[in-house]
Motif scaffolding. Structure first.
Motif, PDB file in Angstrom:
ATOM      1  N   GLY A 182       0.819  -1.206   0.000  1.00  0.00           N
ATOM      2  CA  GLY A 182       0.000   0.000   0.000  1.00  0.00           C
ATOM      3  C   GLY A 182       0.852   1.254   0.000  1.00  0.00           C
ATOM      4  N   ALA A 232      -1.509  -4.429  -2.827  1.00  0.00           N
ATOM      5  CA  ALA A 232      -2.335  -4.842  -1.699  1.00  0.00           C
ATOM      6  C   ALA A 232      -3.093  -6.133  -1.978  1.00  0.00           C
ATOM      7  CB  ALA A 232      -3.314  -3.725  -1.342  1.00  0.00           C
ATOM      8  N   ASP A 233      -3.447  -6.389  -3.237  1.00  0.00           N
ATOM      9  CA  ASP A 233      -4.221  -7.580  -3.561  1.00  0.00           C
ATOM     10  C   ASP A 233      -3.359  -8.743  -4.041  1.00  0.00           C
ATOM     11  OD1 ASP A 233      -3.524  -6.434  -5.926  1.00  0.00           O
ATOM     12  OD2 ASP A 233      -5.509  -6.538  -6.832  1.00  0.00           O
ATOM     13  N   LEU A 289      -4.463   1.477   3.376  1.00  0.00           N
ATOM     14  CA  LEU A 289      -5.301   0.543   2.627  1.00  0.00           C
ATOM     15  C   LEU A 289      -6.748   0.795   3.009  1.00  0.00           C
ATOM     16  CD1 LEU A 289      -3.367  -2.841   3.143  1.00  0.00           C
ATOM     17  CD2 LEU A 289      -3.223  -1.288   1.188  1.00  0.00           C
ATOM     18  N   GLN A 304      -9.240  -4.008   1.524  1.00  0.00           N
ATOM     19  CA  GLN A 304      -7.877  -4.445   1.235  1.00  0.00           C
ATOM     20  C   GLN A 304      -7.196  -4.966   2.497  1.00  0.00           C
ATOM     21  OE1 GLN A 304      -6.548  -0.683  -0.434  1.00  0.00           O
ATOM     22  NE2 GLN A 304      -6.313  -1.627  -2.459  1.00  0.00           N
ATOM     23  N   ARG A 305      -7.393  -4.278   3.613  1.00  0.00           N
ATOM     24  CA  ARG A 305      -6.800  -4.711   4.892  1.00  0.00           C
ATOM     25  C   ARG A 305      -7.326  -6.092   5.275  1.00  0.00           C
ATOM     26  NH1 ARG A 305      -3.944  -1.240   7.824  1.00  0.00           N
ATOM     27  NH2 ARG A 305      -4.334  -2.294   9.772  1.00  0.00           N
ATOM     28  N   ARG A 323      -8.572  -8.454   3.347  1.00  0.00           N
ATOM     29  CA  ARG A 323      -8.027  -9.484   2.454  1.00  0.00           C
ATOM     30  C   ARG A 323      -6.566  -9.792   2.790  1.00  0.00           C
ATOM     31  NH1 ARG A 323     -11.204  -6.684  -0.953  1.00  0.00           N
ATOM     32  NH2 ARG A 323      -9.526  -5.468  -1.890  1.00  0.00           N
ATOM     33  N   LEU A 324      -5.793  -8.740   3.072  1.00  0.00           N
ATOM     34  CA  LEU A 324      -4.387  -8.937   3.429  1.00  0.00           C
ATOM     35  C   LEU A 324      -4.270  -9.812   4.671  1.00  0.00           C
ATOM     36  CD1 LEU A 324      -1.327  -8.292   3.137  1.00  0.00           C
ATOM     37  CD2 LEU A 324      -1.762  -6.269   4.556  1.00  0.00           C
TER      38      LEU A 324
END
Length: 188
Positions: free
Chosen positions: A71, A98-99, A115, A119-120, A122-123
Motif C-alpha cells: 500500500g 495490496a491484492d 489501505l 484491502q486490509r 483481504r491482506l
C-alpha cells in the motif's frame, strides 16, 4: 490610450506576481523544513521498524528476511534503502500490491501503508496462519490483525502492540519490546 492602459495592466500584473513570489518565499522555505521533518520521521520509523524486526523470532529464521511494503506509505523511503537488519542480518525489501495473493509466501514481515478496509481484511486473511510479522504505518486503532501499529509524531515514533495478533502470528516477540511499547504509550 490603449498602449498606456496595456502598460499599466502589465505593470500591475508584474507587481502582483512580484508580491506573490515574495509571499511564496517563506512558504517554499517552510516546505523545505517540512521536507526535512518528513525525512527525519522516515529515519526514525526505519530505526523503530528495524528494532522491532531484530527482536522477532520466526519458527524458521529467514535468511534473508523478506520485508514487503504494501500500500501507499509515507515513511518507508529509508526502509527501501535498507539491506541489513540492526543485527547485521541480510534483508530484502520490496513493494507488493495490496491484492497480491502471494504475500504470505513472499514476505516474512509486512509494512502496511494506507489501505481501504476491504484491502486490509483481504491482506490479513491471506497472512492468517502464516508466521508473518505485520507493522502498520497508518493511524489505525491496532485491533484488526496488525501486530505493531506505529504512532509517528514530531518528537518521536512510538508503537502499540496487539497482543492477540502477536499470539496468533507464530512469530515470537521478545518481552522487552512489549514492555517498551507500554512505556512509550504512557508518555505524552
Amino acid at each position: 490610450m490603449t498602449g498606456a492602459r496595456e502598460r499599466l495592466t502589465g505593470s500591475a500584473l508584474s507587481l502582483y506576481l512580484a508580491a506573490l513570489l515574495l509571499l511564496a518565499g517563506p512558504a517554499f522555505a517552510d516546505g523545505s523544513a517540512t521536507s526535512a521533518q518528513a525525512q527525519q520521521r522516515a529515519k526514525a520509523v526505519t530505526q523503530v521498524v528495524l528494532g522491532i524486526l531484530s527482536y522477532a523470532r520466526w519458527p524458521v529464521e529467514p535468511v534473508p528476511l523478506r520485508l514487503c511494503l504494501v500500500g501507499p506509505t509515507e515513511y518507508a523511503d529509508d526502509l527501501i534503502k535498507s539491506n541489513v537488519q540492526n543485527a547485521g542480518q541480510p534483508m530484502q525489501v520490496h513493494r507488493l500490491l495490496a491484492d497480491d495473493r502471494q504475500v504470505a509466501h513472499a514476505c516474512d514481515a509486512v509494512y502496511i501503508g494506507k489501505l481501504d478496509p476491504g484491502q486490509r481484511d483481504r491482506l490479513f486473511q491471506d497472512i492468517s496462519g502464516h508466521p508473518v510479522l505485520s507493522i502498520s504505518e497508518a493511524d489505525d486503532p491496532c485491533t484488526t490483525g496488525t501486530l505493531f501499529c506505529l504512532r509517528v509524531g514530531d518528537q518521536q515514533v512510538a508503537f502499540e502492540v496487539n497482543l492477540d495478533s502477536v499470539a496468533r502470528s507464530g512469530v515470537r516477540i521478545h518481552p522487552s519490546v512489549l514492555q517498551l511499547s507500554r512505556r512509550r504509550a504512557v508518555q505524552p
